[in-house]
Design an enzyme around this catalytic site. Structure first.
Site, PDB file in Angstrom:
ATOM      1  N   ASP A  51      -2.578  -7.948  -5.594  1.00 15.90           N
ATOM      2  CA  ASP A  51      -3.105  -6.484  -4.646  1.00 15.90           C
ATOM      3  C   ASP A  51      -3.747  -5.498  -5.758  1.00 15.90           C
ATOM      4  OD1 ASP A  51      -3.384  -4.995  -2.432  1.00 15.90           O
ATOM      5  OD2 ASP A  51      -1.017  -4.760  -2.111  1.00 15.90           O
ATOM      6  N   HIS A  99      -5.147  -0.911  -5.353  1.00 17.08           N
ATOM      7  CA  HIS A  99      -5.509   0.025  -4.592  1.00 17.08           C
ATOM      8  C   HIS A  99      -6.256   0.764  -5.632  1.00 17.08           C
ATOM      9  CE1 HIS A  99      -2.276  -1.292  -2.073  1.00 17.08           C
ATOM     10  NE2 HIS A  99      -3.087  -1.336  -1.221  1.00 17.08           N
ATOM     11  N   HIS A 141      -8.515  -1.097  -0.501  1.00 18.97           N
ATOM     12  CA  HIS A 141      -7.361  -2.102  -0.843  1.00 18.97           C
ATOM     13  C   HIS A 141      -8.222  -3.504  -1.186  1.00 18.97           C
ATOM     14  CE1 HIS A 141      -4.462  -0.320   2.181  1.00 18.97           C
ATOM     15  NE2 HIS A 141      -5.670   0.080   2.630  1.00 18.97           N
ATOM     16  N   GLN A 183       0.955 -11.215  -3.437  1.00 25.31           N
ATOM     17  CA  GLN A 183      -0.453 -10.766  -3.312  1.00 25.31           C
ATOM     18  C   GLN A 183      -1.026 -10.331  -4.773  1.00 25.31           C
ATOM     19  OE1 GLN A 183      -0.087  -7.481  -0.287  1.00 25.31           O
ATOM     20  NE2 GLN A 183      -1.882  -8.809   0.903  1.00 25.31           N
ATOM     21  N   LYS A 193     -15.170  -3.850   5.643  1.00 33.24           N
ATOM     22  CA  LYS A 193     -14.815  -4.808   4.563  1.00 33.24           C
ATOM     23  C   LYS A 193     -15.692  -5.648   4.351  1.00 33.24           C
ATOM     24  CE  LYS A 193     -12.297  -7.913   7.669  1.00 33.24           C
ATOM     25  NZ  LYS A 193     -11.279  -9.114   7.911  1.00 33.24           N
ATOM     26  N   CYS A 220       0.794  -1.206  -0.222  1.00 30.32           N
ATOM     27  CA  CYS A 220      -0.203  -0.057  -0.116  1.00 30.32           C
ATOM     28  C   CYS A 220       0.755   1.110  -0.006  1.00 30.32           C
ATOM     29  CB  CYS A 220      -0.955  -0.084   1.071  1.00 30.32           C
ATOM     30  SG  CYS A 220      -1.339  -1.585   1.850  1.00 30.32           S
ATOM     31  N   ARG A 259       6.153 -11.713   5.492  1.00 33.91           N
ATOM     32  CA  ARG A 259       5.517 -11.417   6.807  1.00 33.91           C
ATOM     33  C   ARG A 259       6.042 -12.428   7.702  1.00 33.91           C
ATOM     34  NH1 ARG A 259      -0.629 -10.062   4.877  1.00 33.91           N
ATOM     35  NH2 ARG A 259      -0.190  -8.123   3.731  1.00 33.91           N
TER      36      ARG A 259
HETATM   37 ZN   LIG Z   1      -3.237  -2.370   0.461  1.00 32.64          ZN
END
Ligand SMILES: [Zn+2]
Ligand SMILES: [Zn+2]
Length: 645
Positions: free
Chosen positions: A391, A393, A519, A389, A473, A342, A371
């Site tokens: 991912d 945004h 996200h 990910q 979410k 992010c 992680r």
């Molecule tokens: Zn994010």
């Protein structure tokens, strides 16, 4: 003697003598059939044994909800009771060499932890099960007793059960409840089945090591797992599914099919993609990128490390540090391996002034993050330390939020359907007690999520207060062919990062405003998703995903040259093909190709070589009539196109 009124959920009401038990009341209130199914009752959210006296419930009017043995709550009671039954059997058999720890019901059954020097073996399982059946036949009651804590400590000390003593010393209050099954006494809140005859259907599953209280500095115990059901057929199905799941284990198939490996020398939780797994991953990535392009997304790439300060600004150092690795110094400045993408996307956003006219900005990245996970929880591709990910945004204006969520859901469900997942559970999590942003923003965002779900006609459950502190979410859990649930997609509104990074845009009014940031990840991570795919398809991937679509094999050396030509031609036309030209029996080659789960085998004998054709054999064993090489290539292309819609 005063009277107590009992009310059932269907409205059935009757008065009883206050000394009567719940069971006495149910005899009058339920049909015989219902009563035989009722294992306990609930008053509000609290469960009670059938032997509970009505006057001990402390109400003159009691609303009782009968708990059926076949319900989730009933099954929990059954399984927890079977854990006691197993502990009794273990003590009966191995006596003083065993100490008991704890034994709860879990999702698929129950376990009990024992301290015993000698490991339990599969032969022990049989003796334990036989001993349990003995108790079942005896129809021995589960007797509840409430005594003072001091008495309980004395009792367990006398029996040498120091784990129970340790637990007792931490319990608040002066009294505790015990349950007695024959001569086995356990510290327990209950409730339990009335007697052991309810526990007919069970099976011990496995044994594993477990530290006392999950603390690796404490005693290592043996955890015996078992399962129990109210019906033999359900147990049989469960055991079949378990067998099937073992066959589909992605770690086993990943090795057999040459997809990925994990090396001790490289480190645990770090995935090494082998050629076929890498090809599978590339096919997924290509498809993912194309779908995102079609849905008006732009692709980003960002680095794997950033200055530590970035993670201070983002807040990760404060609330996420236990998942992050130590920082490293570069030119005397501290840098940090990224746990998330992010802040990088925000840095790209902030590289220039943004106007409302540009919105929405939809930026996606296959971003690799790292992680920390404890070694003990690492599990093949499903739980790793480095993962990519899928991912994205989205930066938009508040008035665009609902449409953006709708678009994400649309893309999300299309992608999942292409991979064969059309069963899912959807959860909408709302504002928790601790949160950032205004109540009004939360309400608007939550409404937008709801409206998008409604508009798409999706059923969902609301998880009140389960949102992340920075915004509401949506989570989507997919179901695989065995009916197992896998959390993969998540869509989160974020009021926090735009604030922390002072992200803004110039609105129509010429003033600065804060955009909404979303996200989202659809597959979650490529590693985990591919793990789920392997298990879902049992390694037999559909044609568009199969790393190898066809394998060509000759019957004798005489067709070697023709095979080589066919191989080259198919490769040039984009078919993912392999060749097996070894001097081996055809049956042997076919068997190997089947084990490798390759969709098509092209068998080449003299006839095919002379006529310039291939004979096609499907993975299922079905033979297709001979066809030309170009027809085969066209067939593969057509099938892939059909699957990709
Ligand atoms: Zn994010
Ligand atoms: Zn218990």
């Amino acid at each position: 003697m005063s009277e107590i009124t009992v009310i059932l959920p269907d409205g059935e009401t009757k008065g009883f003598d206050s000394a009567a038990s719940v069971a006495d009341a149910l005899v009058e209130l339920l049909s015989n059939k219902q009563r035989k199914q009722t294992v306990a009752v609930a008053v509000g959210d609290t469960l009670f044994d059938l032997s509970t006296r009505l006057d001990s419930l402390g109400q003159e009017q009691i609303e009782l909800r009968p708990i059926s043995i076949a319900s989730d709550e009933g099954l929990d009671i059954l399984r927890h009771s079977t854990a006691h039954l197993m502990a009794k059997a273990v003590l009966d058999l191995y006596g003083t060499n065993v100490k008991v720890a704890i034994g709860p019901a879990i999702e698929d059954g129950f376990y009990y932890d024992f301290e015993r020097e000698i490991p339990f073996t599969p032969e022990d399982f049989e003796s334990i099960e036989a001993k349990m059946q003995e108790t079942v036949r005896g129809g021995i009651p589960f007797a509840r007793k409430v005594i003072s804590k001091a008495e309980a400590i004395a009792l367990f000390e006398e029996r040498g059960e120091q784990y129970k003593v340790e637990l007792l010393k931490e319990i608040e209050g002066d009294t505790v409840s015990l349950y007695q099954l024959g001569d086995f006494v356990d510290l327990c809140r209950g409730p339990h089945v009335p007697d052991s005859s309810w526990l007919q259907v069970f099976k011990l599953i496995k044994v594993a090591g477990a530290y006392w209280r999950g603390d690796e500095h404490k005693q290592m115990l043996q955890r015996l797992y078992g399962t129990a059901f109210d019906d033999k057929k359900k147990l049989k199905k469960y055991l079949n599914d378990l067998e099937e799941a073992k066959k589909r284990d992605h770690r086993k198939l990943g090795k057999e099919l040459g997809l990925f490996t994990i090396s001790d020398q490289v480190g645990p939780g770090l995935i090494l993609w082998q050629p076929k797994g890498a090809l599978l991953r590339r096919l997924i990535e290509d498809y993912w990128k194309e779908e995102h392009y079609r849905h008006d997304y732009e692709l980003l790439y960002t680095p794997h490390i950033a200055r530590l300060d970035l993670w201070k600004t983002s807040g990760h150092l404060d609330f996420y540090s236990e998942n992050m690795y130590s920082s490293m110094a570069i030119d005397e400045v501290q840098y940090q391996l990224k746990p998330m993408n992010c802040p990088f996307h925000i840095a790209i956003y902030k590289s220039q002034m943004r106007s409302y006219r540009e919105f929405p900005l939809r930026w996606c990245e296959l971003g690799t993050v790292y992680r920390y996970e404890r070694t003990g929880v690492l599990h093949g591709l499903l739980r790793v330390r480095g993962f990519t990910q899928d991912d994205a945004h989205i930066f938009c204006r508040p008035d665009q939020l609902e449409e953006e969520i709708f678009n994400i859901l649309d893309l999300n469900l299309n992608i999942l359907a292409t991979f064969g997942f059309d069963q899912y559970d959807i959860y909408l999590s709302t504002r928790p007690d601790k949160y950032v942003g205004s109540e009004e923003h939360w309400q608007k965002a939550t409404d937008a999520l709801k409206q998008a779900l409604d508009k798409r006609g999706l059923a969902y459950q609301i998880d009140p207060g389960e949102g992340v502190f920075y915004g509401p979410k949506i989570d989507i859990k997919i179901k695989d062919v065995l009916g197992r649930s896998w959390q993969c997609s998540t869509i989160q509104v974020d009021f926090n990062l735009p604030e922390r990074f002072e992200v803004s845009y110039i609105g129509e009014d010429g003033r600065e405003h804060q955009p909404i940031m979303i996200h989202r990840a659809l597959m979650g991570s490529l590693e985990r998703f591919i793990g789920v795919l392997i298990e879902n398809y049992a390694g037999a991937f559909p044609i568009w995903l199969a790393p190898v679509q066809a394998r060509i094999m000759n019957i004798t050396d005489a067709q070697g040259e023709y095979c080589e030509n066919v191989y080259q031609e198919l490769r040039r036309s984009g078919v993912r093909i392999e060749k097996d030209l070894r001097n081996e029996k055809l049956n042997y080659k076919i068997r190997e190709a089947q084990l490798a789960k390759i969709p098509y085998m092209l068998v080449i004998g003299d006839r095919e070589a002379e006529s310039g054709t291939v004979t096609v054999r499907e993975r299922s064993g079905k033979n297709l009539p001979p066809m030309s090489v170009s027809d085969f290539a066209a067939k593969i292309k057509e099938e892939c196109t059909a699957m990709l819609g």
